[in-house]
Design an enzyme around this catalytic site. Sequence first.
Site, PDB file in Angstrom:
ATOM      1  N   HIS A 259      -2.735   6.314   4.708  1.00 19.50           N
ATOM      2  CA  HIS A 259      -1.288   6.423   4.914  1.00 19.50           C
ATOM      3  C   HIS A 259      -0.801   7.767   4.385  1.00 19.50           C
ATOM      4  O   HIS A 259      -1.240   8.222   3.321  1.00 19.50           O
ATOM      5  CB  HIS A 259      -0.538   5.317   4.155  1.00 19.50           C
TER       6      HIS A 259
ATOM      7  N   CYS B  36       0.810  -1.218   0.000  1.00 18.84           N
ATOM      8  CA  CYS B  36       0.000   0.000   0.000  1.00 18.84           C
ATOM      9  C   CYS B  36       0.845   1.270   0.000  1.00 18.84           C
ATOM     10  O   CYS B  36       0.585   2.199  -0.777  1.00 18.84           O
ATOM     11  CB  CYS B  36      -0.955  -0.002   1.196  1.00 18.84           C
TER      12      CYS B  36
END
Length: 329
Positions: free
Chosen positions: A234, A126
């Site tokens: 994130h 990710c």
Amino acid sequence: MRVAVVGATGMVGEVMLQVLAERNFPVTELIPVASEKSVGKEIEYNGKKYKVVGMQTAVDMKADIALFSAGGETSLAWAPKFAEAGTTVIDNSSAWRMDATKKLIVPEINASQLTKDDKIIANPNCSTIQMVLVLAPLHAKYKIKRVIVSTYQSITGTGVKAVQQLENEYAGVQGEMAYKYQIHRNAIPQCDSFEDNGYTKEEMKLVKETKKILSDNSIAVTATAVRVPIVGGHSEAVNIEFENDFEVNEIRSILQQTDGVVVQDNLDAFSYPMPLFAHGKDEVFVGRIRRDESQANSLNMWIVADNLRKGAATNTIQIAEYLVAHKLV
């Protein structure tokens, strides 16, 4: 398309089902797959209920595509069995990413590498996906020499257990710990386990996967990955050194024209990317774009994305969409 979702009852699996429905992926038959303890449970997709089946049953059902998000060990054991049965596997774990015989795909960058012979396709990490989506067009224009990245990663990257830990800590309740330390009001400079070189697996994924996706081993990458008490999204502080000089406005212009990237970079309006805004969205957001005044041909930027969507489920399904559109399945 007969589509199997392996790990359908997990955090990423649930988002995969949501994204499949949102993007109107041509599912003619859904096969939700999970571990033995979940077999027989019902999940809902597009208003219909489906019973979860076990791994061997799913292999025998010969899906066209299997979207895997059930961990590396499961992928290593079962992806080849699905592939042997004629199913194209798109795997969200780290199991196949650095295998020289497997493609590591971010569709906007390198989907054109895919062929009918690719029966196991790796979905990148990710934190790597959101970074390389921004790096790729800049590398093509200015050639990247070095990347220094520090991440601020959501607890959803760890899974349900971590979300439960944070909720317990908010409530002052003792419970099972996903981390060695409390995450509430804390930042933990460890994502995944440590390797012999003192870096974590997560940090080394950023190093190795970036080179593979951009097809350039000359790019030097160093990373520090930190877990923060954010639920969804994130963030990354990224410093890039180029071989060639640039104009900051030209950088912005290139990124504004890059598929899947949204530039949020208006300091007068206090506009910059944050997990708060990225949550539930498929784009990668970039801002705080500025010259590094301490080093020639260098740039700082801030990159944010929803790690369960573009960082996992959406990228996986975009790969599947490419396969369907180009008749590779």
